[in-house]
Structure formats: C-alpha cells, structure tokens
Design an enzyme around this catalytic site. Sequence first.
Site, PDB file in Angstrom:
ATOM      1  N   ALA A 163      24.665  39.668  32.248  1.00  0.00           N
ATOM      2  CA  ALA A 163      23.483  40.899  32.050  1.00  0.00           C
ATOM      3  C   ALA A 163      22.175  40.051  32.956  1.00  0.00           C
ATOM      4  O   ALA A 163      22.246  39.581  33.582  1.00  0.00           O
ATOM      5  CB  ALA A 163      23.228  40.364  30.904  1.00  0.00           C
ATOM      6  N   GLY A 166      27.653  38.547  31.012  1.00  0.00           N
ATOM      7  CA  GLY A 166      28.128  39.703  30.428  1.00  0.00           C
ATOM      8  C   GLY A 166      29.529  40.469  31.762  1.00  0.00           C
ATOM      9  O   GLY A 166      29.799  41.290  31.382  1.00  0.00           O
ATOM     10  N   GLU A 196      32.626  38.715  29.892  1.00  0.00           N
ATOM     11  CA  GLU A 196      32.490  40.282  28.959  1.00  0.00           C
ATOM     12  C   GLU A 196      33.249  41.400  29.276  1.00  0.00           C
ATOM     13  O   GLU A 196      34.185  41.519  28.842  1.00  0.00           O
ATOM     14  CB  GLU A 196      31.935  40.209  28.008  1.00  0.00           C
ATOM     15  CG  GLU A 196      31.314  38.735  27.102  1.00  0.00           C
ATOM     16  CD  GLU A 196      29.581  38.772  26.474  1.00  0.00           C
ATOM     17  OE1 GLU A 196      28.734  39.041  27.039  1.00  0.00           O
ATOM     18  OE2 GLU A 196      30.278  38.044  25.572  1.00  0.00           O
ATOM     19  N   GLU A 249      26.273  31.603  29.519  1.00  0.00           N
ATOM     20  CA  GLU A 249      24.402  32.190  27.944  1.00  0.00           C
ATOM     21  C   GLU A 249      23.613  30.642  27.093  1.00  0.00           C
ATOM     22  O   GLU A 249      22.450  30.622  27.293  1.00  0.00           O
ATOM     23  CB  GLU A 249      24.926  32.675  27.202  1.00  0.00           C
ATOM     24  CG  GLU A 249      25.048  33.818  27.886  1.00  0.00           C
ATOM     25  CD  GLU A 249      26.868  35.124  27.643  1.00  0.00           C
ATOM     26  OE1 GLU A 249      27.899  33.487  28.411  1.00  0.00           O
ATOM     27  OE2 GLU A 249      26.892  35.502  27.911  1.00  0.00           O
TER      28      GLU A 249
HETATM   29  N1  CO8 Z   1      20.530  39.106  35.741  1.00  0.00           N
HETATM   30  C1  CO8 Z   1      19.143  39.011  37.259  1.00  0.00           C
HETATM   31  N2  CO8 Z   1      19.893  38.650  38.268  1.00  0.00           N
HETATM   32  C2  CO8 Z   1      20.587  37.710  39.107  1.00  0.00           C
HETATM   33  C3  CO8 Z   1      21.486  37.186  37.973  1.00  0.00           C
HETATM   34  C4  CO8 Z   1      21.765  38.394  36.300  1.00  0.00           C
HETATM   35  N3  CO8 Z   1      22.446  37.390  35.947  1.00  0.00           N
HETATM   36  N4  CO8 Z   1      22.493  36.328  38.528  1.00  0.00           N
HETATM   37  C5  CO8 Z   1      22.219  36.304  39.714  1.00  0.00           C
HETATM   38  N5  CO8 Z   1      20.882  36.880  39.853  1.00  0.00           N
HETATM   39  C6  CO8 Z   1      20.499  36.892  41.564  1.00  0.00           C
HETATM   40  C7  CO8 Z   1      19.333  35.830  41.226  1.00  0.00           C
HETATM   41  O1  CO8 Z   1      18.199  36.223  40.936  1.00  0.00           O
HETATM   42  C8  CO8 Z   1      19.161  36.055  43.220  1.00  0.00           C
HETATM   43  O2  CO8 Z   1      18.472  36.805  43.393  1.00  0.00           O
HETATM   44  P1  CO8 Z   1      17.192  36.534  44.074  1.00  0.00           P
HETATM   45  O3  CO8 Z   1      17.884  36.337  45.485  1.00  0.00           O
HETATM   46  O4  CO8 Z   1      16.220  37.963  44.295  1.00  0.00           O
HETATM   47  O5  CO8 Z   1      16.405  35.018  43.963  1.00  0.00           O
HETATM   48  C9  CO8 Z   1      20.929  36.097  43.495  1.00  0.00           C
HETATM   49  O6  CO8 Z   1      21.029  37.334  42.313  1.00  0.00           O
HETATM   50  C10 CO8 Z   1      21.518  35.789  44.376  1.00  0.00           C
HETATM   51  O7  CO8 Z   1      21.825  34.584  43.234  1.00  0.00           O
HETATM   52  P2  CO8 Z   1      21.481  33.250  43.491  1.00  0.00           P
HETATM   53  O8  CO8 Z   1      20.443  32.459  44.537  1.00  0.00           O
HETATM   54  O9  CO8 Z   1      21.167  32.059  42.086  1.00  0.00           O
HETATM   55  O10 CO8 Z   1      23.229  32.769  44.285  1.00  0.00           O
HETATM   56  P3  CO8 Z   1      23.885  31.506  44.187  1.00  0.00           P
HETATM   57  O11 CO8 Z   1      25.814  32.014  44.984  1.00  0.00           O
HETATM   58  O12 CO8 Z   1      23.020  30.413  44.609  1.00  0.00           O
HETATM   59  O13 CO8 Z   1      24.810  31.253  42.721  1.00  0.00           O
HETATM   60  C11 CO8 Z   1      24.933  31.705  40.484  1.00  0.00           C
HETATM   61  C12 CO8 Z   1      25.338  32.138  41.769  1.00  0.00           C
HETATM   62  C13 CO8 Z   1      25.780  30.219  39.995  1.00  0.00           C
HETATM   63  C14 CO8 Z   1      25.684  33.184  39.826  1.00  0.00           C
HETATM   64  C15 CO8 Z   1      23.682  32.390  40.200  1.00  0.00           C
HETATM   65  O14 CO8 Z   1      22.780  33.135  40.251  1.00  0.00           O
HETATM   66  C16 CO8 Z   1      23.847  32.391  38.654  1.00  0.00           C
HETATM   67  O15 CO8 Z   1      23.334  31.234  37.462  1.00  0.00           O
HETATM   68  N6  CO8 Z   1      23.711  33.622  37.788  1.00  0.00           N
HETATM   69  C17 CO8 Z   1      22.924  34.339  36.117  1.00  0.00           C
HETATM   70  C18 CO8 Z   1      24.347  33.697  35.806  1.00  0.00           C
HETATM   71  C19 CO8 Z   1      24.472  33.789  33.953  1.00  0.00           C
HETATM   72  O16 CO8 Z   1      23.233  32.922  33.609  1.00  0.00           O
HETATM   73  N7  CO8 Z   1      24.821  34.878  34.008  1.00  0.00           N
HETATM   74  C20 CO8 Z   1      24.899  34.852  31.948  1.00  0.00           C
HETATM   75  C21 CO8 Z   1      23.333  36.258  31.842  1.00  0.00           C
HETATM   76  S1  CO8 Z   1      23.620  35.873  30.401  1.00  0.00           S
HETATM   77  C22 CO8 Z   1      24.656  37.325  29.265  1.00  0.00           C
HETATM   78  O17 CO8 Z   1      25.147  37.555  30.590  1.00  0.00           O
HETATM   79  C23 CO8 Z   1      24.275  37.638  28.331  1.00  0.00           C
HETATM   80  C24 CO8 Z   1      25.195  38.958  28.672  1.00  0.00           C
HETATM   81  C25 CO8 Z   1      24.708  39.683  26.720  1.00  0.00           C
HETATM   82  C26 CO8 Z   1      25.375  41.341  26.728  1.00  0.00           C
HETATM   83  C27 CO8 Z   1      25.724  41.895  25.263  1.00  0.00           C
HETATM   84  C28 CO8 Z   1      25.977  43.098  25.314  1.00  0.00           C
HETATM   85  C29 CO8 Z   1      25.872  43.798  24.357  1.00  0.00           C
END
Ligand code: CO8
Length: 295
Positions: free
Chosen positions: A103, A146, A149, A169
Amino acid sequence: MASRNLGRHIFGQILLNNGRKNVFKFSGAHARCMSTQGEFIITEKKGEKQNVGFIQLNRRKALNALCDGLMKEVEAAIDTFEADDSIGCIVLTGGEKAFAAGADIKEMKDKEFAQVFKGNFLTYWNRLAGCKKPVIAAVNGFALGGGCEIAMMCDIIYAGENAQFGQPEITIGTIPGAGGTQRLCKAIGKSKAMEMVLTGNRINAQEAEKAGLVSKIFPVDQVVDEAIKTAEQIAGFSNVTTGMCKEAVNAAYEMSLAEGLHFEKRLFHATFATNDRKEGMTAFLEKRKPNFTDS
Ligand code: CO8
C-alpha cells in the site's frame, strides 16, 4: 536471433493523460491487440482467441505502490473483464523489479483512526478476491505488504525466479490489513506465516514454492507468457464450469469439511443443468473436441 526476436514484437503508441505518447512493446503470440493505458495500469485482451484479460500495474517509479488511484483502476478493470463474456480468465502482473511494494505509505502516513474506521479505508480492495472469473498473478520482484496480499487474492500465483514475498508492515508500525494474517496462514501454515508477519522478513520464490504459496517458478522473462498460456487453457473451458470450480475451491477456506463437501456436491449436481456438461461428455464419447457455449 536478435532480428528474429525483433520480428516477433509489435511496437505501439498510446497517448497518455499528459499528452505525451508512450511506446510499448509486446512479444510473441500475445502481440496482436492494442492496450488501454490508465494513469497507473495497462489493460488489454491477450491470447490467440483474445479470451484472457490482462492487467499490468504500471507505476514503476514507486515500485507499483498501491495508491488509491491504482487500486480503483484495478477494481474498474476487474468489473470490465468480469462483465465481458469473451474473457474466461484474468492475468494480473506488475513489473520486473516489483509486482507491488505494498500500500502507498505516503498516502497512509497522515491518516487518523477515526478517518480510516469511518471511511472503511481500503476495504474495496476485496473486489479482486470477489472476482467470479479465475485470476492468475504473475509475480516478478517484490510482492510486499499489500502486494503480497493482492497476489494471494488471486487464484494461482506464478513467480519469476527473482520474486520476493513479504509482509513488512510490522517494520512501519502497522499490521497486514488485506489478508496477510489470514490468507498467508492458510497458504503456508501458522509457523511460517507468523515468522513472516512478526519479523517482516521476506521469502524468495523457491521458499514460496516449497511452502505452497506459489504453484510454479519461471525465468523472469517467461512468467507472464506462462501465466497467459495457463489462462488461455482455463478460458478454453466453459466459463460457467470454471466459475463453479473456483467457488467450490474457495469454499474450502470458509466452510467445515462437511459443509464444503455438501456445497461441492450441490455444484457438481448443478453442472447437470448446463449445456456444457452435456457437450463435454458427448464430445468425449464421440472422440472430438467439445464446443463449449458457456451455457
Ligand atoms: N509506498 C509508497 N512508496 C513506495 C513504497 C510504498 N509501499 N515502496 C516503495 N516506494 C517508493 C519509494 O519511496 C521510492 O520513491 P522515491 O524514489 O520517490 O524515493 C521508490 O518507491 C523506490 O523505492 P526504494 O528507493 O526504497 O527502492 P529499493 O530498491 O531501495 O527498495 C523496497 C525496495 C525494499 C521494496 C523498499 O522500497 C521498501 O521497503 N518499500 C516498502 C515496503 C513496505 O513496507 N510495504 C508495506 C506497505 S504497508 C501495506 O502494504 C499495508 C497493506 C494494507 C492494505 C489494507 C487494505 C484493506
């Protein structure tokens, strides 16, 4: 070799919202049709018979983070393909680096409890799980939070060799909210699911296959084509029967064994009310291919 491959590609151009043209490329047998591009996803019909609905998440810079706009487009695409009688199966995919990184954390960061509770925040994501037609997820790269999921909301998961699944998360102070604590547990068992959810650690494609989360692994550049091939096979059967199959298998998640067996038996009986059951059995005995009419 290179020129032969080039010959198998079609290049197209579509006009984006900002007025710029986007050049896209599709390969092989699935190259025949034009795609439709929203702000966050690409959709098109795929397969020799154009009977596969294809949805590609296309927010690459943000690793396909599932912002509200993206999920609304996915919801609309599911509505469209579900209502389209020519479509018998759907494939959902992302990019090579990320299926979806979860998400959108930027969108969620400043929300308050009362707001998310009153607004039933993100509950509409369930639309994907409720799709009556079979859906195959073709996952390359990150399928996190997500992202993992929505892959689990699909009926079959094919993974590229670089796929990584996780529920991180916990690392950002929340818990999975779209099935990560429930579907993951049912898919891979309590101990592994608990370990993933409590640590945020990821599992790779091989571990996911071994645990039963994923049904097959393919090289990164083949996973989408393989998903489309399987989708074509499924779409070649009666859509009425595949819908019943999907409902019966999904009932195993919701019902006791006795209830599930009863439900299965009733649906099995119901196939005897369809033309396609008669046609399938007649064609077998006449040693010919069945001609299903989805009736
Ligand atoms: N949300 C927003 N932006 C994101 C997300 C995210 N989940 N993941 C990556 N991005 C963005 C980064 O902010 C970055 O943007 P910018 O270039 O503007 O800084 C860009 O994508 C590239 O990301 P990274 O530079 O971090 O790339 P890396 O290769 O270094 O790392 C990762 C990749 C490991 C995937 C890292 O980006 C990461 O850890 N991302 C977050 C993962 C995460 O925590 N996901 C869970 C989110 S919470 C969730 O999903 C709850 C779901 C609930 C759903 C409920 C429905 C009812």
